[in-house]
Design an enzyme around this catalytic site. Structure first.
Site, PDB file in Angstrom:
ATOM      1  N   ASP A 256      -4.008  -1.865  -6.817  1.00  0.00           N
ATOM      2  CA  ASP A 256      -4.523  -2.419  -5.565  1.00  0.00           C
ATOM      3  C   ASP A 256      -5.906  -3.058  -5.774  1.00  0.00           C
ATOM      4  O   ASP A 256      -6.941  -2.395  -5.649  1.00  0.00           O
ATOM      5  CB  ASP A 256      -4.578  -1.290  -4.521  1.00  0.00           C
ATOM      6  CG  ASP A 256      -5.033  -1.762  -3.156  1.00  0.00           C
ATOM      7  OD1 ASP A 256      -5.489  -2.920  -3.038  1.00  0.00           O
ATOM      8  OD2 ASP A 256      -4.955  -0.966  -2.209  1.00  0.00           O
TER       9      ASP A 256
ATOM     10  N   GLN B 166      -1.088   2.170  -5.841  1.00  0.00           N
ATOM     11  CA  GLN B 166      -2.545   2.296  -5.629  1.00  0.00           C
ATOM     12  C   GLN B 166      -3.351   1.838  -6.833  1.00  0.00           C
ATOM     13  O   GLN B 166      -4.384   1.200  -6.706  1.00  0.00           O
ATOM     14  CB  GLN B 166      -2.909   3.741  -5.289  1.00  0.00           C
ATOM     15  CG  GLN B 166      -2.827   4.015  -3.808  1.00  0.00           C
ATOM     16  CD  GLN B 166      -3.203   5.436  -3.452  1.00  0.00           C
ATOM     17  OE1 GLN B 166      -3.354   6.287  -4.318  1.00  0.00           O
ATOM     18  NE2 GLN B 166      -3.336   5.688  -2.173  1.00  0.00           N
TER      19      GLN B 166
ATOM     20  N   TYR C 138      -3.059  -1.393   8.048  1.00  0.00           N
ATOM     21  CA  TYR C 138      -3.967  -2.451   8.488  1.00  0.00           C
ATOM     22  C   TYR C 138      -4.051  -2.465  10.011  1.00  0.00           C
ATOM     23  O   TYR C 138      -3.055  -2.228  10.699  1.00  0.00           O
ATOM     24  CB  TYR C 138      -3.461  -3.829   8.034  1.00  0.00           C
ATOM     25  CG  TYR C 138      -3.573  -4.072   6.556  1.00  0.00           C
ATOM     26  CD1 TYR C 138      -4.813  -4.166   5.940  1.00  0.00           C
ATOM     27  CD2 TYR C 138      -2.438  -4.229   5.769  1.00  0.00           C
ATOM     28  CE1 TYR C 138      -4.920  -4.400   4.592  1.00  0.00           C
ATOM     29  CE2 TYR C 138      -2.521  -4.462   4.403  1.00  0.00           C
ATOM     30  CZ  TYR C 138      -3.774  -4.546   3.827  1.00  0.00           C
ATOM     31  OH  TYR C 138      -3.879  -4.774   2.482  1.00  0.00           O
TER      32      TYR C 138
ATOM     33  N   ARG D 206       0.835  -1.204   0.000  1.00  0.00           N
ATOM     34  CA  ARG D 206       0.000   0.000   0.000  1.00  0.00           C
ATOM     35  C   ARG D 206       0.862   1.242   0.000  1.00  0.00           C
ATOM     36  O   ARG D 206       0.944   1.956   0.989  1.00  0.00           O
ATOM     37  CB  ARG D 206      -0.932  -0.069   1.177  1.00  0.00           C
ATOM     38  CG  ARG D 206      -1.921  -1.158   0.877  1.00  0.00           C
ATOM     39  CD  ARG D 206      -2.951  -1.318   1.868  1.00  0.00           C
ATOM     40  NE  ARG D 206      -4.163  -1.740   1.207  1.00  0.00           N
ATOM     41  CZ  ARG D 206      -5.287  -1.960   1.832  1.00  0.00           C
ATOM     42  NH1 ARG D 206      -5.368  -1.774   3.111  1.00  0.00           N
ATOM     43  NH2 ARG D 206      -6.334  -2.352   1.177  1.00  0.00           N
TER      44      ARG D 206
ATOM     45  N   SER E 297      -8.452  -3.215  -2.791  1.00  0.00           N
ATOM     46  CA  SER E 297      -9.258  -2.003  -2.615  1.00  0.00           C
ATOM     47  C   SER E 297     -10.307  -1.858  -3.703  1.00  0.00           C
ATOM     48  O   SER E 297     -11.446  -1.487  -3.422  1.00  0.00           O
ATOM     49  CB  SER E 297      -8.364  -0.758  -2.610  1.00  0.00           C
ATOM     50  OG  SER E 297      -7.554  -0.768  -1.470  1.00  0.00           O
TER      51      SER E 297
HETATM   52  P1  NAD Z   1      -9.175  -4.405   6.077  1.00  0.00           P
HETATM   53  O1  NAD Z   1     -10.013  -4.997   4.999  1.00  0.00           O
HETATM   54  O2  NAD Z   1      -7.951  -5.129   6.518  1.00  0.00           O
HETATM   55  O3  NAD Z   1     -10.097  -4.206   7.395  1.00  0.00           O
HETATM   56  C1  NAD Z   1     -11.328  -3.513   7.337  1.00  0.00           C
HETATM   57  C2  NAD Z   1     -11.432  -2.618   8.531  1.00  0.00           C
HETATM   58  O4  NAD Z   1     -11.680  -3.405   9.709  1.00  0.00           O
HETATM   59  C3  NAD Z   1     -10.198  -1.784   8.834  1.00  0.00           C
HETATM   60  O5  NAD Z   1     -10.532  -0.428   8.808  1.00  0.00           O
HETATM   61  C4  NAD Z   1      -9.785  -2.258  10.242  1.00  0.00           C
HETATM   62  O6  NAD Z   1      -9.237  -1.205  11.010  1.00  0.00           O
HETATM   63  C5  NAD Z   1     -11.107  -2.700  10.790  1.00  0.00           C
HETATM   64  N1  NAD Z   1     -11.069  -3.583  11.976  1.00  0.00           N
HETATM   65  C6  NAD Z   1     -10.206  -4.580  12.310  1.00  0.00           C
HETATM   66  N2  NAD Z   1     -10.549  -5.144  13.491  1.00  0.00           N
HETATM   67  C7  NAD Z   1     -11.684  -4.505  13.926  1.00  0.00           C
HETATM   68  C8  NAD Z   1     -12.523  -4.635  15.045  1.00  0.00           C
HETATM   69  N3  NAD Z   1     -12.281  -5.522  16.017  1.00  0.00           N
HETATM   70  N4  NAD Z   1     -13.596  -3.800  15.136  1.00  0.00           N
HETATM   71  C9  NAD Z   1     -13.851  -2.876  14.189  1.00  0.00           C
HETATM   72  N5  NAD Z   1     -13.090  -2.712  13.091  1.00  0.00           N
HETATM   73  C10 NAD Z   1     -12.012  -3.500  12.965  1.00  0.00           C
HETATM   74  O7  NAD Z   1      -8.758  -2.909   5.729  1.00  0.00           O
HETATM   75  P2  NAD Z   1      -8.811  -2.122   4.348  1.00  0.00           P
HETATM   76  O8  NAD Z   1     -10.193  -1.791   3.991  1.00  0.00           O
HETATM   77  O9  NAD Z   1      -8.043  -2.879   3.344  1.00  0.00           O
HETATM   78  O10 NAD Z   1      -8.045  -0.775   4.670  1.00  0.00           O
HETATM   79  C11 NAD Z   1      -7.279  -0.491   5.817  1.00  0.00           C
HETATM   80  C12 NAD Z   1      -6.747   0.953   5.697  1.00  0.00           C
HETATM   81  O11 NAD Z   1      -5.784   1.067   4.665  1.00  0.00           O
HETATM   82  C13 NAD Z   1      -7.821   1.963   5.365  1.00  0.00           C
HETATM   83  O12 NAD Z   1      -7.645   3.109   6.148  1.00  0.00           O
HETATM   84  C14 NAD Z   1      -7.578   2.304   3.941  1.00  0.00           C
HETATM   85  O13 NAD Z   1      -8.063   3.594   3.601  1.00  0.00           O
HETATM   86  C15 NAD Z   1      -6.077   2.204   3.866  1.00  0.00           C
HETATM   87  N6  NAD Z   1      -5.609   1.963   2.477  1.00  0.00           N
HETATM   88  C16 NAD Z   1      -4.492   2.598   2.057  1.00  0.00           C
HETATM   89  C17 NAD Z   1      -4.029   2.389   0.758  1.00  0.00           C
HETATM   90  C18 NAD Z   1      -2.808   3.062   0.229  1.00  0.00           C
HETATM   91  O14 NAD Z   1      -2.423   2.827  -0.867  1.00  0.00           O
HETATM   92  N7  NAD Z   1      -2.153   3.883   0.974  1.00  0.00           N
HETATM   93  C19 NAD Z   1      -4.699   1.509  -0.065  1.00  0.00           C
HETATM   94  C20 NAD Z   1      -5.830   0.862   0.400  1.00  0.00           C
HETATM   95  C21 NAD Z   1      -6.275   1.102   1.695  1.00  0.00           C
END
Ligand code: NAD
Length: 372
Positions: A129, A126, A227, A121, A132
């Site tokens: 990805d 991006q 994550y 990430r 996402s």
């Molecule tokens: P994910 O699919 O791993 O998890 C989904 C969500 O579940 C996350 O927000 C996590 O914090 C939450 N979670 C975990 N345990 C939990 C609990 N017990 N109760 C409630 N929530 C809980 O995560 P994702 O959707 O792939 O994304 C994670 C982060 O990464 C996001 O903030 C996203 O915006 C960011 N992201 C960044 C990039 C980049 O290129 N920089 C790309 C994609 C996503």
């Protein structure tokens, strides 16, 4: 260089690539071969792929054997791995932390494999990805499925026959899928609340017009990739206590909570489901990685105490054409990034940060540090 896009297994609706993206590969100077019927389920005919410059392959096994690169959405079967030639490249979601046998077989076959889940990430990656791109559509589809199942409207309606209250929607886990679920539920007029263990999310939730539910669960951590890290059992209990009341008042709960490389946390207990009003709906978006909701089942609608628990493992498949469009673009962007136009091949530079993150096997070995 030849890239082959075989059809997916029967239950998959998405296609790995659509014609307009296939054309972009052709324009790079790549021979694109698609298995006949690749786009059938998204209403895209072989002719459209042909017009885009792809060859239509009627011999699936031959397609695997003659390709330099094979791309799919889902992990390969053992039979498919046997068909791949040594030094060819295989790209798909691989679920490498759970699929040890597939990883070992890919290494033994001398195949260089790329796991789309492990694209790092970083800003440069991006556009590649796929987690996402698919999670975003899954978040949308989860809300649409919930609204179809719920026997009440999402928006408030003021009519001559009286006022209909808005649906109350609670989103648990606000990553990519959760954010799109909030946005979609808001667009439909619901009253939306959300919770995530990462406090940084609060601002994003508020900017979408939803309320962030504050629950004190002590210190939480996240990885350098953004994550969430796993909570302790005590923290999960504190989270459940904090969510009980709001769950009981919600018409719809959508859970998206995931911990990368680990089973999904079990957050919604049977008691919490039983405290909901009959007719309420719970969508467990983590069902295929263990489930956030007690009693949810992969690809089933479970009815418990009047509450419907939806456990669809392929929500992006509900909007399959768009999911195919963006998955294909992720693949194209990855190939274009490493395309050597002079040598007409992929520059497989394992020192590159992106490839270092997502290449699992190469030249007969498992080369990925986290998978090793
Ligand atoms: P994910 O699919 O791993 O998890 C989904 C969500 O579940 C996350 O927000 C996590 O914090 C939450 N979670 C975990 N345990 C939990 C609990 N017990 N109760 C409630 N929530 C809980 O995560 P994702 O959707 O792939 O994304 C994670 C982060 O990464 C996001 O903030 C996203 O915006 C960011 N992201 C960044 C990039 C980049 O290129 N920089 C790309 C994609 C996503």
């Amino acid at each position: 260089m030849q890239i082959f896009f075989p059809k997916e297994e029967a239950q998959e609706i998405r296609a790995t690539i659509l014609p307009e993206v296939a054309k972009k590969l052709v324009d790079l100077g790549i021979q694109v071969s698609v298995e006949s019927g690749l786009g059938d389920k998204v209403f895209v005919s072989d002719d459209l792929y042909s017009t885009a410059g792809a060859t239509i392959c009627h011999d699936r096994a031959g397609g695997f054997k003659s390709a330099d690169v094979v791309c799919k959405i889902n992990k390969p079967t053992s039979d498919e791995i046997q068909l791949l030639t040594k030094d060819s490249i295989y790209i798909s979601f691989l679920d490498p932390f759970n699929e040890k046998q597939i990883v070992t077989e890919l290494a033994s076959a001398g195949v260089s494999s790329i796991s789309m889940e492990l694209v790092p990430r970083i800003t440069r990656a991006q556009k590649m990805d796929a987690l996402s791109s698919q999670a975003n559509l899954a978040g949308y589809a989860a809300v649409i499925e919930a609204s179809r199942t719920l026997s009440k409207s999402f928006p408030m309606m003021m009519t001559a026959a009286g006022t209909i209250s808005p649906a109350r929607v609670f989103i648990v886990g606000v990553g990519v899928a959760g954010l799109q679920a909030i946005a979609t539920a808001k667009r439909l007029g619901a009253r939306v609340e959300a919770f995530d263990t990462r406090p940084v999310v609060e601002e994003q939730v508020r900017s979408l017009g939803a309320k962030f539910v504050k629950i004190d669960i002590g210190e939480t951590e996240e990885t350098d990739q953004g994550y969430a890290k796993e909570l302790s059992d005590d923290q999960i209990k504190m989270q459940q206590e904090g969510m009980k009341k709001i769950c009981s008042q919600s018409d719809v709960i959508i859970t998206t909570a995931q911990v990368f490389g680990r089973p999904a946390p079990r957050i919604i207990s049977q008691d919490m489901v039983e405290a909901m009003q009959p007719g309420s709906v719970v969508v467990d978006m983590a069902v295929s990685t263990g489930g956030n909701v007690e009693g949810s089942k992969n690809d089933e609608y479970v009815f418990h105490n009047g509450v419907t628990i939806i456990g669809m493992s392929n929500l992006p498949g509900e909007v399959a054409k768009d999911a195919s469009q963006v998955f294909g673009s992720n693949i194209f962007n990855m190939i274009e990034e490493f395309w050597d136009s002079e040598k007409k091949s992929i520059n497989f530079d394992l020192e590159d940060e992106i490839l270092k993150g997502c290449v699992i096997t190469h030249q007969g070995s498992i080369v990925n540090e986290s998978v090793k």
